[in-house]
Design an enzyme around this catalytic site. Structure first.
Site, mmCIF file in Angstrom:
data_model
loop_
_atom_site.group_PDB
_atom_site.id
_atom_site.type_symbol
_atom_site.label_atom_id
_atom_site.label_comp_id
_atom_site.label_asym_id
_atom_site.label_seq_id
_atom_site.Cartn_x
_atom_site.Cartn_y
_atom_site.Cartn_z
ATOM 1 N N GLY B 9 0.733 -1.238 0.000
ATOM 2 C CA GLY B 9 0.000 0.000 0.000
ATOM 3 C C GLY B 9 0.763 1.290 0.000
ATOM 4 N N CYS B 10 1.981 1.413 0.362
ATOM 5 C CA CYS B 10 2.671 2.679 0.568
ATOM 6 C C CYS B 10 2.178 3.319 1.868
ATOM 7 C CB CYS B 10 2.456 3.685 -0.552
ATOM 8 S SG CYS B 10 3.152 3.197 -2.137
ATOM 9 N N ALA B 11 2.995 4.183 2.397
ATOM 10 C CA ALA B 11 2.645 4.874 3.635
ATOM 11 C C ALA B 11 2.938 6.355 3.466
ATOM 12 C CB ALA B 11 3.471 4.324 4.787
#
Lengths: 502, 358
Positions: B9-11
């Protein structure tokens, strides 16, 4: 002269099934079926409109191609030979109706649409909003606001915009080319579906007065029916310069089709030929076009967008740029497969270029010049299915126009005999006994069903693309890939070949 | 790592002091490190505002060079195009998990007056950035704003933060990103934030309208060559706010526009504006999943996609505004909060400086 032309079709009647109700005889408007002591066929008259077969209660009629028994040849095809025979007998131009049927590449069928997987989720149109609304008209490059953010207002005054609830508009087909009942069906459907129908160059019949906010009125070279009331009774005004089926060609409605009603609507005497010249005789340059655009804007108090319709031709991109700079709010481009009520076959089949290439070239050119916002782009010319609409919008169109597809929805069997005025389905005819066959309400229902179905299909595709507004598809060529196209074609279309990622 | 789930997901994380107080870099590293499993080691980065007060009126170009030749070519280019006040290596330290860094150098630049006959200063700088990307092989502008900078690379964000010694900087806005690249390779220039002038963007998600967003921007002279969908967001804000002078709230509304069904129910003045924004700026609508934090010299903007396909939490404590993919990343650095909320889909959150900041 004795005709050597063989029949194109053979009508087979199963006499064991036939119960001699004569419904086929009544329905055949081309005198291809007679009744003597039994139903008999005059094959030479049959155009394969399928009216008799459709309405035979016993399914006793089948229509097949006449095999001709000519020796087959790719070069001297039966069609080529048939046309030579026709001209050897008539000495005239071969007229035809509907769109170009020749086997040129259909680029729509060589483009495939992207879909989301894993990282970018697709969207379920049954659960999430999926927006098809779009607006036609010139947009400014930027918006200006005034006031502080708590009391902000729009400073920019936008040019007039026409709202479409679905990006599909009914194409220009004149009252004359098609029947009043067909016009009524189109108008009713346009109103119900929140889209537009186009009067074509035939003027606006008074029975359509209740639908004027959903009607495009056309100003063609013949200026038939054009008054200031006509221009103001519209959602937008279209100047027709060219038509995909017959670029550079005028129109001709034979005098026998000009009855009382058409005479009144077109403002010409009963029984006279309605000739639309090939050029507008007051437009011989882009400056002249600009003058007409602004004359129409003046007449309509700058409240109606003005569209200019052109056929897709070799230099279409530069022409479209000129049209936008001349003040048009909408450019309508009609591809070489577009339909027609009547055209010389040689023009229909050999003049112009495919809409896919024209659209890509025009959208590119307007973007290169930084004027894409200044006009909407409408395209037509054989939009056959919702997938064609999706691909056209991804290439850069704001919306599509459908002519032949809407006629098919109303019953048309694409027999290509529109120019005879004998349309058995009551569509491309003015004969009262034939016009009666098309119930406007039923026609409108069928049109609405078609648009509803296509609308749902477009929403499904948008969902698969992971987008929920049509404006995110417009011009998003990244979401298309070509299959089986040359590099040059891919470059013109501005798309990559299938198998290449981002 | 246990294989019972797919980390994805990425942060993103961002914090801002609306009073303009400067906060040390360790804080943002702790916040983004809390979401370690949302990244995969192929990208991490930070944007910091207010870090160069002594040269706050100069353009701070953070540069990445693949080789010395690229550096020399760029320096020649800078000499021709700017007055170079100072240049120096960007301080770094060896760090496990960060390998093969490019040459990292920063330049403090002023635009000579004679260059501005036909262009505004910011247009000039924008064109320069585009020119470097398209014409100088092996040179990449990580950031080009005033009193701000981007620090990014290939690695986990906490490692990238240590590599750049962010503990030595203090800023009134920090944004950060941990990357899980999918469409484009993990490369130093491709890490977030993406920047132009003072705009910086960190993004969790994927822009499915990238094709039309890119073609629209190209009409206005932007060149998009960084192989990423996020780049469009930074340029879009630059176009709408700086060039078209839209209020930042209206730019956010154009990018994540309300649905027609909601516009139809608005009161007339609001409705007129919302319709006009969609009519004129339809090509700027961002579609697909995204939660983004945009930094600029006067504030921070958080924005979610229209149907909230990516997570975002916002929180406030005194003068501090926090935004992150996960609440835990905020609680990690501010356990005691006045207010915590999940912004509605398509509803922006704004942080704004209350006063001038040195």
């Amino acid at each position: 002269m004795e005709s050597q032309l063989p029949a194109e079709f053979i009508v087979n009647i199963n006499h064991e099934r036939c119960r001699k109700c004569k419904r086929c005889v009544i329905n055949c408007s081309f005198s291809a079926i007679e009744f003597k002591d039994k139903v008999t066929a005059n094959n030479r008259q049959c155009v394969a409109c399928h009216r008799c077969a459709t309405f035979c209660p016993e399914n006793a009629i089948t229509i097949i191609h006449n095999p001709l028994d000519y020796k087959d040849g790719y070069n001297w095809s039966p069609e080529i030979r048939k046309n030579i025979l026709k001209q050897a007998e008539s000495g005239g131009i071969i007229l035809t109706g509907m769109g170009n049927p020749r086997p040129y590449p259909i680029y729509w069928d060589h483009m495939l649409i992207d879909a989301c997987q894993v990282t970018n989720p697709s969207i379920d149109p049954l659960r999430e909003p999926m927006e098809l609304r779009t607006y036609l008209g010139a947009k400014p490059e930027a918006l200006e606001f005034e006031g502080d953010i708590d009391n902000i207002s729009l400073k920019t005054e936008l040019a007039p915009q026409v709202k479409l609830d679905i990006p599909i508009v009914f194409a220009a087909m004149s009252y004359g080319a098609i029947s009043l009942n067909a016009h009524k069906a189109l108008a009713m459907a346009a109103k119900r579906m929140g889209t537009l129908m186009n009067t074509g160059e035939g003027g606006l019949h008074e029975d359509l007065a209740g639908y004027t906010d959903r009607i495009i009125v056309q100003v063609a070279s013949g200026r038939f029916g054009v008054t200031s009331k006509y221009l103001n009774n519209s959602a937008l005004v279209e100047i027709k310069i060219g038509q995909g089926a017959k670029p550079g060609i005028g129109g001709h409605l034979p005098g026998e089709k000009v009855g009382e009603d058409i005479s009144k609507t077109r403002m010409i005497p009963v029984g006279t030929d309605a000739l639309s010249p090939a050029p507008h005789h007051d437009i011989y340059s882009i400056e002249d076009l600009s003058q007409l655009i602004y004359a129409i804007k003046e007449t309509t108090d700058y409240k109606k967008p003005v569209s200019v319709k052109i056929a897709a031709v070799h230099n279409v991109a530069a022409i479209a740029s000129g049209i936008v700079r001349a003040g048009a709010d909408i450019v309508m481009i009609d591809g070489f497969r577009g339909g027609t009520g009547a055209a010389p076959m040689v023009i229909r089949d050999h003049v112009g270029i495919p809409i896919e290439l024209a659209l890509a070239a025009v959208d590119d050119r307007l973007r290169q010049e930084g004027i894409r916002n200044r006009a909407s782009i409408l395209v037509g010319g054989s939009i056959r299915q919702s997938a064609d609409v999706v691909k056209a919008i991804a290439l850069g169109a704001d919306a599509c126009v459908i002519g032949t597809a809407s006629l098919i929805a109303m019953g048309c069997r694409v027999c290509q005999k529109c120019y005879t005025g004998n349309c058995a389905w009551g569509i491309a005819t003015q004969k009262p006994e034939l016009v009666r066959r098309l119930n406007p309400e039923v026609g409108a229902d069928r049109l609405c069903n078609l648009l509803t179905a296509w609308g749902h299909e477009i929403q499904e595709v948008l969902g698969s693309l992971g987008i929920n507004a049509i404006e995110s598809l417009r011009g998003s060529r990244e979401r298309l890939r070509g299959v089986g196209l040359s590099q040059e074609t891919l470059d013109i279309l501005g798309i990559k070949h299938a198998g290449i990622g981002q | 790592m246990k294989s019972d789930g797919i980390p994805s997901g990425c942060a993103i994380s961002g914090l801002m002091s609306e009073d303009g107080r400067r906060i040390g870099g360790k804080v943002i590293i702790r916040s983004i490190a809390c979401m370690h499993d949302r990244s995969n080691g192929l990208g991490g980065g930070f944007a910091a505002y207010g870090i160069y007060p002594k040269r706050k009126d100069m353009y701070a170009f953070h540069m990445m060079f693949d080789n010395m030749q690229a550096k020399e070519n760029t320096e020649e280019f800078f000499k021709d195009h700017f007055n170079v006040d100072k240049d120096e290596a960007i301080p770094t330290q060896r760090q496990n998990g960060v390998s093969n860094p490019p040459i990292l150098w920063r330049y403090f630049l002023e635009v000579p007056e004679n260059k501005l006959e036909f262009l505004s200063e910011r247009d000039y700088v924008t064109k320069t950035v585009m020119k470097i990307h398209s014409e100088i092989d092996g040179a990449f502008v990580a950031s080009s704003g005033m009193n701000m900078g981007a620090f990014k690379g290939v690695g986990y964000p906490e490692d990238i933060g240590s590599f750049y010694k962010l503990e030595d900087y203090s800023a009134y806005i920090w944004t950060s990103h941990g990357r899980f690249p999918t469409n484009t390779p993990g490369w130093w220039g491709g890490a977030h934030p993406f920047t132009l002038l003072d705009w910086s963007v960190v993004h969790n998600g994927e822009i499915s309208s990238y094709g039309i967003n890119k073609r629209y921007l190209e009409m206005f002279g932007y060149k998009l060559e960084l192989r990423t969908d996020t780049e469009v967001i930074a340029y879009m804000f630059d176009l709408l706010v700086r060039k078209h002078k839209l209020p930042v709230e209206k730019a956010a509304e154009a990018l994540a526009a309300p649905f027609w069904k909601d516009i139809d129910r608005m009161e007339s003045q609001k409705k007129k504006i919302a319709i006009a924004l969609r009519q004129v700026y339809g090509s700027t609508l961002l579609n697909g999943p995204f939660s983004i934090i945009i930094g600029h010299n006067r504030g921070m903007i958080g924005l979610n996609d229209r149907i909230k396909l990516r997570p975002m939490t916002a929180a406030r404590k005194d003068d501090m505004l926090y935004m992150a993919s996960e609440e835990s990343a905020i609680r990690e650095i501010a356990p005691d909060l006045d207010e915590v909320w999940s912004p509605m889909a398509g509803t922006p959150v704004f942080g704004t400086l209350k006063a001038e900041v040195e």
